[in-house]
Motif scaffolding. Structure first.
Motif, PDB file in Angstrom:
ATOM      1  N   ASN A 198     -17.922  -3.009   9.555  1.00 20.06           N
ATOM      2  CA  ASN A 198     -17.477  -4.002  10.534  1.00 20.06           C
ATOM      3  C   ASN A 198     -16.237  -4.758  10.094  1.00 20.06           C
ATOM      4  O   ASN A 198     -15.393  -5.109  10.910  1.00 20.06           O
ATOM      5  CB  ASN A 198     -18.609  -4.993  10.824  1.00 20.06           C
ATOM      6  N   ASP A 199     -16.118  -5.013   8.791  1.00 19.68           N
ATOM      7  CA  ASP A 199     -14.979  -5.805   8.313  1.00 19.68           C
ATOM      8  C   ASP A 199     -14.474  -5.210   6.997  1.00 19.68           C
ATOM      9  O   ASP A 199     -15.206  -5.186   6.002  1.00 19.68           O
ATOM     10  CB  ASP A 199     -15.429  -7.262   8.105  1.00 19.68           C
ATOM     11  N   LEU A 200     -13.252  -4.742   7.019  1.00 20.70           N
ATOM     12  CA  LEU A 200     -12.688  -4.095   5.821  1.00 20.70           C
ATOM     13  C   LEU A 200     -12.059  -5.110   4.864  1.00 20.70           C
ATOM     14  O   LEU A 200     -11.483  -4.747   3.831  1.00 20.70           O
ATOM     15  CB  LEU A 200     -11.661  -3.029   6.240  1.00 20.70           C
ATOM     16  N   GLY A 201     -12.161  -6.364   5.211  1.00 22.32           N
ATOM     17  CA  GLY A 201     -11.793  -7.451   4.291  1.00 22.32           C
ATOM     18  C   GLY A 201     -10.333  -7.459   3.857  1.00 22.32           C
ATOM     19  O   GLY A 201     -10.018  -7.926   2.764  1.00 22.32           O
ATOM     20  N   ASN A 227      -8.281  -2.452  13.756  1.00 19.58           N
ATOM     21  CA  ASN A 227      -9.203  -3.333  14.503  1.00 19.58           C
ATOM     22  C   ASN A 227     -10.311  -3.893  13.617  1.00 19.58           C
ATOM     23  O   ASN A 227     -11.030  -4.784  14.027  1.00 19.58           O
ATOM     24  CB  ASN A 227      -9.892  -2.562  15.642  1.00 19.58           C
ATOM     25  N   LYS A 228     -10.475  -3.288  12.441  1.00 13.70           N
ATOM     26  CA  LYS A 228     -11.572  -3.722  11.568  1.00 13.70           C
ATOM     27  C   LYS A 228     -11.026  -4.455  10.348  1.00 13.70           C
ATOM     28  O   LYS A 228     -11.598  -4.385   9.267  1.00 13.70           O
ATOM     29  CB  LYS A 228     -12.415  -2.520  11.161  1.00 13.70           C
ATOM     30  N   ASN A 229      -9.869  -5.083  10.514  1.00 14.78           N
ATOM     31  CA  ASN A 229      -9.324  -5.968   9.484  1.00 14.78           C
ATOM     32  C   ASN A 229      -9.008  -5.269   8.169  1.00 14.78           C
ATOM     33  O   ASN A 229      -9.371  -5.743   7.099  1.00 14.78           O
ATOM     34  CB  ASN A 229     -10.315  -7.139   9.250  1.00 14.78           C
ATOM     35  N   CYS A 230      -8.294  -4.123   8.276  1.00 17.37           N
ATOM     36  CA  CYS A 230      -7.895  -3.470   7.025  1.00 17.37           C
ATOM     37  C   CYS A 230      -6.575  -4.065   6.551  1.00 17.37           C
ATOM     38  O   CYS A 230      -5.882  -4.748   7.314  1.00 17.37           O
ATOM     39  CB  CYS A 230      -7.753  -1.968   7.228  1.00 17.37           C
ATOM     40  N   GLY A 231      -6.227  -3.778   5.299  1.00 19.80           N
ATOM     41  CA  GLY A 231      -4.900  -4.133   4.803  1.00 19.80           C
ATOM     42  C   GLY A 231      -3.974  -2.962   5.075  1.00 19.80           C
ATOM     43  O   GLY A 231      -3.961  -2.421   6.175  1.00 19.80           O
ATOM     44  N   ARG A 232      -3.246  -2.517   4.062  1.00 20.35           N
ATOM     45  CA  ARG A 232      -2.351  -1.378   4.265  1.00 20.35           C
ATOM     46  C   ARG A 232      -3.175  -0.099   4.463  1.00 20.35           C
ATOM     47  O   ARG A 232      -4.309  -0.004   3.979  1.00 20.35           O
ATOM     48  CB  ARG A 232      -1.446  -1.204   3.045  1.00 20.35           C
TER      49      ARG A 232
END
Ligand SMILES: O=P(O)(O)OC[C@H]1O[C@@H](O)[C@H](O)[C@@H]1O
Length: 291
Positions: A198-201, A227-232
């Motif tokens: 749900n959340d890739l932080g 959409n799941k809050n990833c960085g690069r």
């Protein structure tokens, strides 16, 4: 006393840019290939073959034949990209089982050893005689070193899970996030992509796969990761067809792609980083020089 024959010949097909004339090849008017080795070769030979279309397979067969006629008894074939590897099952009535056709041709040459790099599935490995599979671990390790950050590994589909869990163990237990392609069963088209998190932080996500063809798999996946809050987002694939447009991959959210020149020479850029496939293949170091 048994004399060890250490003399070995190594041929690159296609020829390396900085290599001189070791063989002559051309096509006759009707389209057949001609192949001639230009000097005497050893008992042991290595063929470093990069598949570049089916005509290149004929050239490989001609080189193999020429070597045998010159007395080569042990020929090792390095064929990092194995043609047909993705056509490893008959999906629709009337289709050919391509990987078996290519594998049968290669088996018939009786190579001493056949080295392949990160094949699409175990079917290729099962079909080939005397095969040695070179895994993608070193490529991924080098790319992650270049990225220089802590990363999450992303498995793009169910078919990749086994390989990526093994890779993760090899890299000291990197966290793996699984994803999957949702297909329309009647057409086989990808209609959605699921990411099982749900959340890739905000972490850097590294998608690992065997090949990038049209790139659709990775563009759809990148959008979902965003959409799941990833960085690069970094894509690492062992084989790169060069069909997907770099601009489209970038627009989908992918920040960089790492791959090899297992299929063709492609120039590296800030976005696309190409590593030399031969640096990952396990050569005998004392057998490097031709003739
Ligand atoms: O989405 P494109 O790049 O066309 O195709 C690559 C994908 O298709 C699969 O066979 C590969 O393993 C990879 O997941």
């Amino acid at each position: 006393m048994i004399m060890m024959d250490l003399c070995s010949s190594r041929f690159y097909l296609p020829r390396l840019e900085n290599k001189g004339e070791e063989y002559k090849q051309f096509q006759f008017g009707a389209g057949e290939s001609h192949f001639q080795i230009l000097s005497q070769t050893g008992r042991h030979a290595e063929i470093m073959f990069r598949y570049s279309g089916d005509q290149s397979i004929i050239q490989l067969l001609l080189l193999t034949d020429a070597l045998k006629r010159q007395g080569a008894e042990e020929i090792d074939l390095y064929i990092p990209y194995f043609p047909g590897a993705r056509q490893d099952r008959v999906c629709n009535p009337g289709e050919a089982l391509s990987v078996k056709v290519y594998a049968d041709l290669i088996n018939r040459q009786n190579f001493n050893r056949v080295f392949i790099f990160d094949p699409h599935s175990d079917v290729t490995t099962a079909l080939l005689n005397k095969v040695h599979v070179v895994k993608n671990h070193q490529l991924i390790e080098q790319a992650i070193e270049d990225i220089g950050e802590k990363v999450l590994l992303i498995s793009p589909d169910a078919g990749s899970n086994k390989k990526i869990f093994e890779l993760s163990m090899q890299l000291g237990g990197l966290e793996v996030i699984r994803a999957d392609k949702v297909r329309d069963v009647s057409s086989g088209k990808i209609i959605d992509t699921e990411v099982y998190c749900n959340d890739l932080g905000g972490k850097t996500c590294v998608i690992v796969d065997d090949i990038c063809s049209g790139g659709r798999t990775f563009m759809e996946l990148a959008k979902k990761l965003k959409n799941k809050n990833c960085g690069r987002i970094i894509l690492i694939v062992s084989h790169y067809e060069g069909v997907a447009k770099e601009a489209d991959l970038h627009a989908s959210g992918i920040d960089a792609v790492f791959s090899t020149n297992s299929l063709k020479d492609i120039a590296s850029s800030d976005f696309l980083k190409i590593k030399d496939i031969w640096s990952f293949m396990p050569f005998m170091p004392n057998q490097g020089v031709s003739k």
